[in-house]
Design an enzyme around this catalytic site. Structure first.
Site, PDB file in Angstrom:
ATOM      1  N   ASP A 104      37.077  35.300  45.502  1.00 53.87           N
ATOM      2  CA  ASP A 104      35.609  34.767  45.585  1.00 53.87           C
ATOM      3  C   ASP A 104      35.494  33.809  46.450  1.00 53.87           C
ATOM      4  O   ASP A 104      34.836  34.333  47.727  1.00 53.87           O
ATOM      5  CB  ASP A 104      35.461  34.096  44.036  1.00 53.87           C
ATOM      6  CG  ASP A 104      33.818  33.587  43.973  1.00 53.87           C
ATOM      7  OD1 ASP A 104      33.227  34.250  44.539  1.00 53.87           O
ATOM      8  OD2 ASP A 104      33.644  33.279  42.530  1.00 53.87           O
TER       9      ASP A 104
ATOM     10  N   GLU B 208      28.381  35.553  34.971  1.00 50.05           N
ATOM     11  CA  GLU B 208      29.421  34.207  35.580  1.00 50.05           C
ATOM     12  C   GLU B 208      28.911  33.057  34.694  1.00 50.05           C
ATOM     13  O   GLU B 208      29.922  32.596  33.884  1.00 50.05           O
ATOM     14  CB  GLU B 208      29.329  34.132  36.899  1.00 50.05           C
ATOM     15  CG  GLU B 208      30.180  33.043  37.649  1.00 50.05           C
ATOM     16  CD  GLU B 208      29.802  32.710  39.131  1.00 50.05           C
ATOM     17  OE1 GLU B 208      28.805  33.134  39.647  1.00 50.05           O
ATOM     18  OE2 GLU B 208      30.564  31.935  39.637  1.00 50.05           O
TER      19      GLU B 208
HETATM   20  N1  HPA Z   1      28.733  32.640  42.126  1.00 48.70           N
HETATM   21  C1  HPA Z   1      27.512  32.645  42.802  1.00 48.70           C
HETATM   22  N2  HPA Z   1      27.220  32.587  43.952  1.00 48.70           N
HETATM   23  C2  HPA Z   1      28.105  32.381  45.012  1.00 48.70           C
HETATM   24  C3  HPA Z   1      29.556  32.400  44.485  1.00 48.70           C
HETATM   25  C4  HPA Z   1      29.860  32.697  43.315  1.00 48.70           C
HETATM   26  O1  HPA Z   1      30.734  32.704  42.482  1.00 48.70           O
HETATM   27  N3  HPA Z   1      30.426  32.261  45.562  1.00 48.70           N
HETATM   28  C5  HPA Z   1      29.742  32.233  46.743  1.00 48.70           C
HETATM   29  N4  HPA Z   1      28.296  32.216  46.284  1.00 48.70           N
HETATM   30 ZN    ZN Z   2      31.017  35.292  44.171  1.00 56.33          ZN
END
Ligand code: HPA
Ligand code: ZN
Length: 338
Positions: A278, A200
Site C-alpha cells: 500500500d 477498507e
Molecule cells: N486508502 C485510500 N486511499 C489511499 C490509500 C489507502 O489505503 N493509500 C493511499 N491513498
Molecule cells: Zn491503497
C-alpha cells in the site's frame, strides 16, 4: 530447511497495490525539499516518522498529501519511482502494478505530463535494468468531484499507452462508488481496466457496488467484505482478486493487531487474496515485511505464502503467457527450496 522468512525473501513476487506517493521515505522527502527550496515543516526524519501515528485513514491521508508538496519536477517523480523499484527488485518483486494520484499533483500546479513522464521513465529503466515488469494505474481521488476525475481521465487519454488501469482511492467514507459511475464507464470504454479501493474503512456494500456499478476487475483492500457472508461467497465464486495490505490495515486502525487480521480466514473462505504494501514508507514495511510479519502473526505456512503469491500472479494485468511464466518461475523456486 530454509526459514519461512528466507522463503518469502527469495520468492519471485508481484505487488498489485502500491501507491507510488506512499513510497516517499523521509530521507528522500528532505532531499527533494532541499532541491526545490521547500520547507517540509519537519526538523528531522525522526520527527517525520514520529508524526506517522495515525488513528484512521483520513489522519494518514492528510500527512501523505502534504508530503507530496516536495514532488515538483520530472526528476523528482523519477527519483521517487526509481527508489521504490530498486527496493522492489531487492525484495525479488518481479512484477509491480503501481498506482499514482494525478490530482494530488495537478491540483497544486504540477503538470500531468511532468508526473507521468518521470514515473514511466523509471518504470522503463526497471524493465531494462532490473528485469522487473510494471504497469501504471491512474487513481482518481474520491474526495474530489467527478468532474475533476473526468478532467484527469482526459489527461490520461493523452498518455493512453502508458496506463493500464484506473483506480479509486482517498477517503472512502462519504464518497461511495456511485459518485464515479460515469467516469468509470467512460474509462472502461477507452479500454482501461477498472479497480477501486472498497471495504477498507467503508462498508461491505462499497465492495458490491464497486463490482456492480464500476465493474471493477479487482478490489483494493476489500477486507470488510468478511462482515457479509453472502458477499464473501460471491467474491469467491467469481474469483475476484482482493489486494490486501496487512500493515496498512493495522496502522490505520481497521484491525487492532496483525493477529486480528482476517487474511487467513479469507484464504480459508476461498477468496483470491493477495498481499501488498500500500504505502510502505508510512506503514512500517515493504512487501517482504508485510508477508513475514503477517505469516508470523497468523501462523501461515509456506503453502499459504505460495498460494498468496500465485493469487497475485493470476490477478496481474498481464497477458496469459506472462502469467504462466510467472507461475513456472515460482514453481521452480518452490521445488528448489528445501
Ligand atoms: N486508502 C485510500 N486511499 C489511499 C490509500 C489507502 O489505503 N493509500 C493511499 N491513498
Ligand atoms: Zn491503497
Amino acid at each position: 530447511m530454509t526459514s519461512l522468512d528466507d522463503f518469502i525473501d527469495g520468492a519471485p513476487k508481484a505487488e498489485l497495490h502500491l501507491h507510488i506517493e506512499g513510497t516517499l521515505e523521509p530521507e528522500l522527502m528532505f532531499a527533494l525539499a532541499q532541491r526545490n527550496g521547500i520547507d517540509t515543516g519537519y526538523e528531522t526524519t525522526d520527527n517525520v516518522r514520529a508524526a506517522y501515528d495515525f488513528s484512521n485513514l483520513q489522519d494518514f491521508l492528510d500527512i501523505y498529501y502534504a508530503a507530496c508538496d516536495v514532488l515538483v519536477t520530472e526528476q523528482d517523480f523519477y527519483d521517487l519511482a526509481w527508489a521504490y523499484l530498486q527496493k522492489a527488485h531487492a525484495q525479488n518483486i518481479v512484477h509491480a502494478e503501481i498506482m499514482f494520484d494525478p490530482q494530488t499533483h495537478t491540483e497544486r500546479g504540477v503538470a500531468f505530463e511532468t508526473v507521468i513522464t518521470g514515473l514511466t521513465r523509471a518504470m522503463d529503466d526497471a524493465t531494462t535494468q532490473l528485469d522487473l515488469s510494471t504497469g501504471l494505474i491512474m487513481s482518481f481521488l474520491r474526495h474530489l468531484d467527478e468532474a475533476s476525475a473526468e478532467r484527469t481521465l482526459d489527461q490520461g487519454l493523452e498518455h493512453r499507452d502508458k496506463i493500464i488501469a484506473v483506480g479509486l482511492d482517498s477517503s472512502e467514507l462519504g464518497h461511495p462508488p456511485e459518485k464515479f459511475a460515469r467516469v468509470f464507464a467512460r474509462a472502461r470504454g477507452e479500454g482501461f481496466l477498472p479497480v477501486a479501493h472498497a471495504g477498507e474503512e467503508g462498508p461491505p456494500a462499497n465492495v458490491s457496488d464497486s463490482l456492480d456499478i464500476l465493474k471493477v476487475r479487482r478490489i483494493d483492500h476489500g477486507v470488510r467484505a468478511v462482515e457479509d457472508p453472502a458477499l464473501v461467497e460471491r467474491l469467491a465464486a467469481a474469483e475476484i482478486p482482493l489486494t490486501v495490505c496487512p500493515f496498512s490495515n493495522v496502522r490505520l486502525g481497521v484491525f487492532a493487531t496483525l493477529a486480528d487480521h482476517p487474511l487467513k480466514a479469507m484464504l480459508a473462505a476461498g477468496l483470491k487474496a493477495t498481499v501488498n504494501s500500500d504505502d510502505p514508507a508510512y506503514f512500517g514495511g515493504y512487501l517482504n515485511e508485510n508477508f513475514s510479519a503477517t505469516a508470523a502473526a497468523l501462523d501461515l505456512n509456506r503453502d499459504d505464502v505460495a498460494a498468496l503469491i500465485r493469487n497475485s500472479f493470476d490477478a496481474a494485468f498481464l497477458p496469459a503467457a506472462d502469467i504462466t511464466a510467472l507461475h513456472t518461475r515460482l514453481d521452480a523456486y518452490v521445488a528448489s527450496s528445501d
